[in-house]
Design an enzyme around this catalytic site. Structure first.
Site, PDB file in Angstrom:
ATOM      1  N   HIS A   1     -46.585  16.661 -44.965  1.00  0.00           N
ATOM      2  CA  HIS A   1     -47.242  17.787 -45.632  1.00  0.00           C
ATOM      3  C   HIS A   1     -48.527  18.249 -44.939  1.00  0.00           C
ATOM      4  CE1 HIS A   1     -45.098  16.405 -49.600  1.00  0.00           C
ATOM      5  NE2 HIS A   1     -44.268  16.617 -48.586  1.00  0.00           N
TER       6      HIS A   1
ATOM      7  N   TYR B   1     -51.874  27.072 -58.501  1.00  0.00           N
ATOM      8  CA  TYR B   1     -50.419  27.195 -58.484  1.00  0.00           C
ATOM      9  C   TYR B   1     -49.711  25.956 -59.033  1.00  0.00           C
ATOM     10  CZ  TYR B   1     -51.117  31.680 -56.472  1.00  0.00           C
ATOM     11  OH  TYR B   1     -51.502  32.992 -56.307  1.00  0.00           O
TER      12      TYR B   1
ATOM     13  N   TYR C   1     -37.822  12.450 -55.576  1.00  0.00           N
ATOM     14  CA  TYR C   1     -36.618  12.316 -54.767  1.00  0.00           C
ATOM     15  C   TYR C   1     -35.655  11.288 -55.363  1.00  0.00           C
ATOM     16  CZ  TYR C   1     -38.924  15.163 -51.242  1.00  0.00           C
ATOM     17  OH  TYR C   1     -39.550  16.188 -50.584  1.00  0.00           O
TER      18      TYR C   1
ATOM     19  N   GLN D   1     -44.520  14.917 -39.809  1.00  0.00           N
ATOM     20  CA  GLN D   1     -44.269  16.353 -39.835  1.00  0.00           C
ATOM     21  C   GLN D   1     -45.350  17.145 -39.102  1.00  0.00           C
ATOM     22  OE1 GLN D   1     -43.986  17.267 -44.022  1.00  0.00           O
ATOM     23  NE2 GLN D   1     -42.205  15.967 -44.327  1.00  0.00           N
TER      24      GLN D   1
ATOM     25  N   GLU E   1     -40.715  27.046 -53.917  1.00  0.00           N
ATOM     26  CA  GLU E   1     -41.272  28.224 -54.575  1.00  0.00           C
ATOM     27  C   GLU E   1     -41.608  29.345 -53.604  1.00  0.00           C
ATOM     28  OE1 GLU E   1     -43.765  25.757 -58.030  1.00  0.00           O
ATOM     29  OE2 GLU E   1     -44.832  27.059 -56.607  1.00  0.00           O
TER      30      GLU E   1
END
Length: 369
Positions: A150, A254, A265, A86, A244
């Site tokens: 990520h 958080y 998953y 990613q 979120e």
């Protein structure tokens, strides 16, 4: 190239925290078209409008593109970008005083360091007269990781010209997000020259990464200053469920992965709790996940009934979530530009129109009729 749409307000099932109240209203109707402004882009991760209305566009593959007068120019002088999973070349933002200093900021995956792999890096450079110069790394996350997930990453400025940027947990869920002595799973805040603000929350904590502003994040791929409240808003990917929206506050936790509205998953649970003292509740969350990417507030008069809304792209379902806000809460959502493709980035242009970066297509403009 234009496509016609009829926007019907579609209130769909979403999840709210206990402090929120769902308010329904009669559907609004708005005819609009989408027009391709910049074609033939693969993954336009981020883009920013220059004062002359030309556009700087980041391609995940590592190319910085300047689109001006209908032509795309690849800008030389970019750092070596590691394309891994990613990760690649990600977000881009202009300094709020770009007209005076010509500073641009961008995030990318870099292999710099002694460890194999890569991690997210923030760079500042000067962009003037089509030339990139004075490149300076302001922050590099360590250690590198060979994992491909990520990296984050988005950038926003506040009214004091602090720069905020996000780095995801890099797939190290159980270590990085809750540890302020480690990078990743965080939102960071720097002065615009890369120095650490003296009032950052962990400036006096032993061994802490003092650039950290908030922690306990999974993979934030949306971040914007709310022009109505001047707060920094962000959204992040959950696992299976639990995407979120958060308002980023100084020093706050958080919760990832201690609390979450999502599951693995595979469908198995990794936590049994959604709330815990000392951890922030999301402003809003989605279940099922929409895979959010890109974020823009509407503060122009171009779109009747949309002013004050926040728009969030869905990579998974190929639409934009048009979120209506009231007293800082999401009270209703509409799906707009459905089946447009994987929405990677969203910006409001200098002209007040909304522009959308769509994977495999390019940058499209939403034009109300």
């Amino acid at each position: 190239m234009k496509h016609s749409y009829l926007l019907l307000s579609f209130l769909f099932v979403a999840c709210f925290s206990s402090a929120q109240k769902t308010i329904t209203s009669k559907p609004s109707i708005l005819n609009y078209t989408t027009e391709v402004v910049v074609s033939e882009l693969n993954i336009p991760w981020g883009f920013s409008f220059l004062p002359d209305n030309s556009i700087l566009i980041t391609e995940k593959s590592g190319e910085l593109i300047h689109f001006k007068d209908g032509k795309k120019t690849i800008i030389s002088g970019m750092p070596e970008v590691t394309v891994r999973g990613q990760g690649g070349l990600m977000d881009i933002e202009l300094h709020p005083n770009y007209i005076e200093n010509n500073f641009i900021y961008f995030t990318y995956a870099s292999s710099e360091g002694t460890e194999r792999g890569a991690n997210t890096t923030l760079m500042r450079a000067v962009f003037k007269d089509g030339v990139l110069s004075n490149q300076k790394v302001l922050y590099k996350a360590y250690p590198n990781s060979r994992k491909g997930q990520h990296f984050g990453s988005r950038i926003a400025f506040d009214n004091q010209n602090h720069i905020y940027f996000s780095i995801g947990d890099r797939g190290n869920r159980d270590v990085n997000p809750q540890d302020i002595t480690r990078d990743c799973g965080k939102v960071y805040r720097l002065n615009d020259d890369g120095t650490i603000p003296e009032d950052n929350p962990f400036i006096d904590v032993k061994n802490a990464k003092t650039a950290i502003f908030s922690y306990g994040h999974r993979n934030p791929q949306g971040m914007e200053k709310n022009p109505f409240t001047n707060e920094i808003w962000s959204h992040e990917h959950g696992p299976k469920g639990g995407d979120e929206i958060n308002i980023i506050k100084k020093g706050k936790n958080y919760g990832w992965p201690v609390i979450s509205y999502g599951v693995n998953y595979s469908g198995t649970k990794f936590t049994d709790i959604t709330k815990k003292e000392g951890m922030e509740q999301p402003l809003h969350y989605w279940d099922p996940s929409i895979a959010p990417s890109g974020m823009a507030f509407v503060n122009s008069e171009k779109y009747p009934g949309w002013k004050g809304n926040v728009l969030i792209g869905s990579l998974k379902f190929d639409y934009i979530a048009n979120c209506y806000l009231e007293n800082g809460k999401v009270i209703k959502e509409e799906k707009i530009v459905e089946k447009i493709g994987r929405v990677r980035s969203i910006e409001q242009g200098n002209d007040g129109y909304i522009y959308v970066g769509v994977e495999g297509k390019g940058i499209l403009k939403i034009i109300p009729n």
